[in-house]
Write a protein that holds these residues in place. Structure first.
Motif, PDB file in Angstrom:
ATOM      1  N   THR A  26       0.859  -1.185   0.000  1.00  5.32           N
ATOM      2  CA  THR A  26       0.000   0.000   0.000  1.00  5.32           C
ATOM      3  C   THR A  26       0.893   1.233   0.000  1.00  5.32           C
ATOM      4  OG1 THR A  26      -1.617  -1.204   1.334  1.00  5.32           O
ATOM      5  CG2 THR A  26      -1.945   1.163   1.070  1.00  5.32           C
ATOM      6  N   PHE A  27       0.594   2.145  -0.924  1.00  8.82           N
ATOM      7  CA  PHE A  27       1.387   3.361  -1.070  1.00  8.82           C
ATOM      8  C   PHE A  27       0.498   4.589  -0.921  1.00  8.82           C
ATOM      9  CE2 PHE A  27       3.251   0.105  -3.833  1.00  8.82           C
ATOM     10  CZ  PHE A  27       4.569   0.087  -3.413  1.00  8.82           C
ATOM     11  N   LEU A  28       1.147   5.690  -0.629  1.00  9.53           N
ATOM     12  CA  LEU A  28       0.525   7.001  -0.692  1.00  9.53           C
ATOM     13  C   LEU A  28       1.064   7.680  -1.941  1.00  9.53           C
ATOM     14  CD1 LEU A  28      -1.430   8.578   1.154  1.00  9.53           C
ATOM     15  CD2 LEU A  28       0.561   9.725   2.118  1.00  9.53           C
ATOM     16  N   LEU A  29       0.168   8.130  -2.826  1.00 10.63           N
ATOM     17  CA  LEU A  29       0.586   8.897  -3.994  1.00 10.63           C
ATOM     18  C   LEU A  29       0.814  10.325  -3.526  1.00 10.63           C
ATOM     19  CD1 LEU A  29       1.169   9.053  -6.970  1.00 10.63           C
ATOM     20  CD2 LEU A  29      -1.284   9.211  -7.413  1.00 10.63           C
ATOM     21  N   THR A  30       2.063  10.678  -3.317  1.00 12.64           N
ATOM     22  CA  THR A  30       2.380  11.859  -2.495  1.00 12.64           C
ATOM     23  C   THR A  30       2.170  13.220  -3.156  1.00 12.64           C
ATOM     24  OG1 THR A  30       4.730  11.672  -3.103  1.00 12.64           O
ATOM     25  CG2 THR A  30       4.014  10.598  -1.073  1.00 12.64           C
ATOM     26  N   PRO A  31       2.127  13.362  -4.479  1.00  9.58           N
ATOM     27  CA  PRO A  31       1.837  14.710  -4.995  1.00  9.58           C
ATOM     28  C   PRO A  31       0.333  15.013  -4.953  1.00  9.58           C
ATOM     29  CG  PRO A  31       3.105  13.397  -6.571  1.00  9.58           C
ATOM     30  CD  PRO A  31       2.521  12.471  -5.567  1.00  9.58           C
ATOM     31  N   TYR A  32      -0.266  14.815  -3.774  1.00  6.98           N
ATOM     32  CA  TYR A  32      -1.685  15.127  -3.624  1.00  6.98           C
ATOM     33  C   TYR A  32      -1.856  16.618  -3.347  1.00  6.98           C
ATOM     34  CZ  TYR A  32      -0.183  14.448   1.274  1.00  6.98           C
ATOM     35  OH  TYR A  32       0.493  14.496   2.475  1.00  6.98           O
ATOM     36  N   LEU A  33      -3.089  17.067  -3.465  1.00  7.33           N
ATOM     37  CA  LEU A  33      -3.406  18.472  -3.182  1.00  7.33           C
ATOM     38  C   LEU A  33      -4.025  18.579  -1.796  1.00  7.33           C
ATOM     39  CD1 LEU A  33      -4.922  19.703  -6.563  1.00  7.33           C
ATOM     40  CD2 LEU A  33      -2.780  20.433  -5.533  1.00  7.33           C
ATOM     41  N   ALA A  34      -3.310  19.205  -0.872  1.00  6.59           N
ATOM     42  CA  ALA A  34      -3.850  19.463   0.458  1.00  6.59           C
ATOM     43  C   ALA A  34      -4.642  20.764   0.479  1.00  6.59           C
ATOM     44  CB  ALA A  34      -2.720  19.518   1.485  1.00  6.59           C
ATOM     45  N   THR A  35      -4.258  21.701  -0.382  1.00  4.16           N
ATOM     46  CA  THR A  35      -4.994  22.961  -0.551  1.00  4.16           C
ATOM     47  C   THR A  35      -5.025  23.290  -2.035  1.00  4.16           C
ATOM     48  OG1 THR A  35      -3.064  24.444  -0.405  1.00  4.16           O
ATOM     49  CG2 THR A  35      -4.132  23.824   1.673  1.00  4.16           C
ATOM     50  N   ILE A  36      -5.945  24.165  -2.429  1.00  3.43           N
ATOM     51  CA  ILE A  36      -6.046  24.642  -3.804  1.00  3.43           C
ATOM     52  C   ILE A  36      -6.227  26.144  -3.779  1.00  3.43           C
ATOM     53  CG2 ILE A  36      -7.370  24.565  -5.961  1.00  3.43           C
ATOM     54  CD1 ILE A  36      -8.326  21.764  -5.136  1.00  3.43           C
ATOM     55  N   SER A  37      -5.410  26.823  -4.566  1.00  2.39           N
ATOM     56  CA  SER A  37      -5.524  28.272  -4.675  1.00  2.39           C
ATOM     57  C   SER A  37      -5.355  28.662  -6.140  1.00  2.39           C
ATOM     58  CB  SER A  37      -4.446  28.974  -3.823  1.00  2.39           C
ATOM     59  OG  SER A  37      -4.565  30.376  -3.915  1.00  2.39           O
ATOM     60  N   ASN A  38      -6.452  29.031  -6.790  1.00  4.03           N
ATOM     61  CA  ASN A  38      -6.388  29.514  -8.168  1.00  4.03           C
ATOM     62  C   ASN A  38      -6.077  31.003  -8.173  1.00  4.03           C
ATOM     63  OD1 ASN A  38      -7.072  27.230  -9.948  1.00  4.03           O
ATOM     64  ND2 ASN A  38      -9.007  27.219  -8.806  1.00  4.03           N
ATOM     65  N   LEU A  39      -5.145  31.403  -9.018  1.00  2.00           N
ATOM     66  CA  LEU A  39      -4.789  32.818  -9.106  1.00  2.00           C
ATOM     67  C   LEU A  39      -5.831  33.565  -9.932  1.00  2.00           C
ATOM     68  CD1 LEU A  39      -0.918  32.610  -9.749  1.00  2.00           C
ATOM     69  CD2 LEU A  39      -2.200  32.359  -7.613  1.00  2.00           C
ATOM     70  N   SER A  40      -6.148  34.772  -9.503  1.00  3.90           N
ATOM     71  CA  SER A  40      -7.112  35.573 -10.254  1.00  3.90           C
ATOM     72  C   SER A  40      -6.575  35.914 -11.634  1.00  3.90           C
ATOM     73  CB  SER A  40      -7.445  36.860  -9.484  1.00  3.90           C
ATOM     74  OG  SER A  40      -6.260  37.564  -9.149  1.00  3.90           O
ATOM     75  N   GLN A  41      -5.255  35.950 -11.761  1.00  4.49           N
ATOM     76  CA  GLN A  41      -4.613  36.155 -13.054  1.00  4.49           C
ATOM     77  C   GLN A  41      -3.298  35.385 -13.055  1.00  4.49           C
ATOM     78  OE1 GLN A  41      -4.196  40.234 -14.260  1.00  4.49           O
ATOM     79  NE2 GLN A  41      -3.026  39.730 -16.110  1.00  4.49           N
ATOM     80  N   ALA A  42      -3.073  34.578 -14.082  1.00  7.58           N
ATOM     81  CA  ALA A  42      -1.853  33.775 -14.162  1.00  7.58           C
ATOM     82  C   ALA A  42      -0.624  34.680 -14.220  1.00  7.58           C
ATOM     83  CB  ALA A  42      -1.894  32.866 -15.380  1.00  7.58           C
ATOM     84  N   VAL A  43       0.486  34.213 -13.657  1.00  4.37           N
ATOM     85  CA  VAL A  43       1.741  34.950 -13.697  1.00  4.37           C
ATOM     86  C   VAL A  43       2.759  34.152 -14.509  1.00  4.37           C
ATOM     87  CG1 VAL A  43       1.320  36.052 -11.471  1.00  4.37           C
ATOM     88  CG2 VAL A  43       2.596  33.910 -11.558  1.00  4.37           C
ATOM     89  N   GLN A  44       3.740  34.874 -15.046  1.00  3.91           N
ATOM     90  CA  GLN A  44       4.802  34.260 -15.832  1.00  3.91           C
ATOM     91  C   GLN A  44       6.118  34.347 -15.068  1.00  3.91           C
ATOM     92  OE1 GLN A  44       4.444  32.710 -18.799  1.00  3.91           O
ATOM     93  NE2 GLN A  44       2.239  33.115 -18.816  1.00  3.91           N
ATOM     94  N   LYS A  45       6.679  33.185 -14.792  1.00  6.30           N
ATOM     95  CA  LYS A  45       8.013  33.124 -14.188  1.00  6.30           C
ATOM     96  C   LYS A  45       8.989  32.766 -15.301  1.00  6.30           C
ATOM     97  CE  LYS A  45      11.371  32.193 -11.116  1.00  6.30           C
ATOM     98  NZ  LYS A  45      12.452  31.885 -12.061  1.00  6.30           N
ATOM     99  N   ASN A  46      10.033  33.596 -15.480  1.00  5.31           N
ATOM    100  CA  ASN A  46      11.016  33.306 -16.514  1.00  5.31           C
ATOM    101  C   ASN A  46      12.427  33.495 -15.964  1.00  5.31           C
ATOM    102  OD1 ASN A  46      11.656  36.132 -16.666  1.00  5.31           O
ATOM    103  ND2 ASN A  46       9.891  36.428 -18.047  1.00  5.31           N
TER     104      ASN A  46
END
Length: 466
Positions: free
Chosen positions: A430-450
């Motif tokens: 038995t495993f835990l699929l670890t990249p689970y979502l504990a919280t969700i926060s959608n941004l009102s406007q997407a940002v660009q990281k470069n």
């Protein structure tokens, strides 16, 4: 877990102009942590069978909740549906960046680092601070979610050998006298809610469908938790005229759950050149009606889809193919690509190039039964690569991700169950699929990281009551 509120602040700074951008959002909390603390499928949290059981030590691995069970961050290019049960995302929206509860000492440029000085426990919660250099975490960021420290270490896979996405919660050694161990290793479907397990085998020119009762969330008066009380409830044989497993010794062929209301069986012995011939059967899960036939795939050189050899002492076999979204995926014979075959139109065949020659070894520890191509959620995982829902190839490190897993991974929420083993040692994992979502926060406007910007993320969680 107590009720939580969270606040997210993303700060971007252009290293050339000094220009600052700041985004601030609140979040919603999912059921992920409560699932882990409150659900115990198949008694995976218990040491059940004996001295060869392995159980996770919770302290430091998952507890305290911050910064362990919640100790990482995932940054997504697309919006995320805000729902309490949305704990595992589709591979069509894989994170562009992530970070764990430590400093990134690897060459993985998707991964940032926790600021260990500014991150701290608060009297009513926890303050996380993560930093990304100009070369780290670049891309469009439309949503953010807190995850486990393991999930934040490499997201859904990277080419740097750090943490696996699979955290083993428990390993139970199967009873040596279990008569149905071969059927366990041929499991194609686990119905967690109803405590049913379905195993498909090819025997005596027919497909045998076995339905078992298996304790998942309720335990009978005479049942144990080492699968020794697996109870056969029904068995059906479907006589085949065209479909068969090939070769009397190795038994080339496998069965899979298509996720569309049908089970599929395929059989071939592999071909290095010319046309591939695939025998197939499609079985309705509701009434066991079926169709069968043979496909000839022009100029397609396929590896064997798999094989299974039953034994009175230990099973042996390999799984080299998966069904996802109406398509069969089979590695090419030269191991440089994966064929995508339309189940509704077998002339629709596409070769997905990996861009390198893969080892096509077992994704777990090598044993007498192996899974060389498997599904984790809807992400196809092989040795050294993954293929997302858009059929994009992701290069990952070449190494073992788990123990001797041989069956598909059967998922319930963020839990995964599989069977496997080596020689006389057979286990349920038995495993835990670890990249689970504990919280969700959608941004009102997407940002660009470069590559011209640094990024600092401050994420504060606070307890608001029971």
């Amino acid at each position: 877990m107590k009720r939580l509120t969270g606040n997210l602040v993303i700060e971007l700074e252009d290293v050339n102009t000094g220009t600052h951008e700041t985004v601030s959002e609140t979040n919603m909390v999912t059921n992920a942590v409560n699932d882990i603390l409150g659900i115990n499928p198949m008694g995976c949290m218990y040491r059940a069978a004996g001295q060869f059981d392995e159980q996770l030590l919770w302290n430091d691995s998952l507890l305290p909740i911050c910064p362990n069970m919640i100790g990482g961050i995932l940054l997504f290019p697309g919006a995320v549906t805000e729902a309490a049960d949305n704990v595992i995302l589709s591979s069509g929206n894989l994170p562009v960046a992530y970070a764990s509860n430590d400093v990134n000492a690897t060459s993985n440029t998707k991964r940032g680092s926790m600021n260990l000085t500014e991150s701290m426990a608060l009297t009513d919660g926890y303050k996380f601070v993560w930093e990304f250099t100009p070369s780290q975490g670049n891309g469009t960021i439309a949503a953010v979610g807190l995850t486990s420290k393991q999930g934040g270490a490499n997201g859904y896979g990277s080419d740097v050998a750090v943490d696996s996405t699979l955290l083993q919660l428990g390993r139970v050694k199967l009873d040596d006298t279990l008569a149905d161990v071969n059927d366990l290793f041929r499991t194609v479907t686990v119905d967690f809610d109803n405590g049913k397990l379905y195993s498909l085998a090819y025997e005596d020119n027919s497909v045998k469908i076995s339905q078992y009762r298996i304790p998942v969330f309720d335990l009978g008066l005479n049942e144990k938790l080492d699968d020794s009380t697996l109870t056969l409830e029904d068995s059906t044989a479907l006589q085949c005229s065209t479909f068969s497993f090939l070769d009397s010794y190795m038994q080339y062929g496998i069965f899979m759950d298509g996720g569309d209301g049908y089970w599929y069986g395929f059989a071939n012995q592999g071909n290095s050149t010319g046309d591939a011939v695939l025998l197939w059967v499609k079985i309705s899960k509701s009434d066991f009606s079926y169709t069968e036939g043979s496909w000839t795939l022009s100029n397609a050189a396929l590896m064997p889809v798999g094989y299974f050899r039953e034994s009175s002492t230990y099973p042996s076999g390999s799984r080299n193919a998966v069904v996802r979204g109406g398509y069969l995926y089979v590695p090419s014979f030269d191991r440089s690509g994966v064929y995508r075959i339309n189940l509704a139109n077998h002339t629709d065949v596409t070769l997905i190039s990996l861009g390198f020659t893969a080892g096509m070894q077992c994704v777990g520890d090598s044993g007498t039964t192996e899974a060389c191509l498997t599904l984790i959620g809807d992400l196809i995982v092989g040795y050294g690569f993954a293929i997302d829902m858009g059929n994009h190839v992701i290069r990952t490190y070449e190494g073992s991700r788990c123990g001797n897993v041989a069956t598909p991974f059967f998922r319930y929420k963020e839990f995964l169950v599989a069977w496997g083993g080596a020689y006389l040692n057979q286990y349920r994992y038995t495993f835990l699929l670890t990249p689970y979502l504990a919280t969700i926060s959608n941004l009102s406007q997407a940002v660009q990281k470069n590559a011209d910007k640094t990024m600092k993320i401050t994420y504060t969680l606070r307890e608001t009551g029971v």
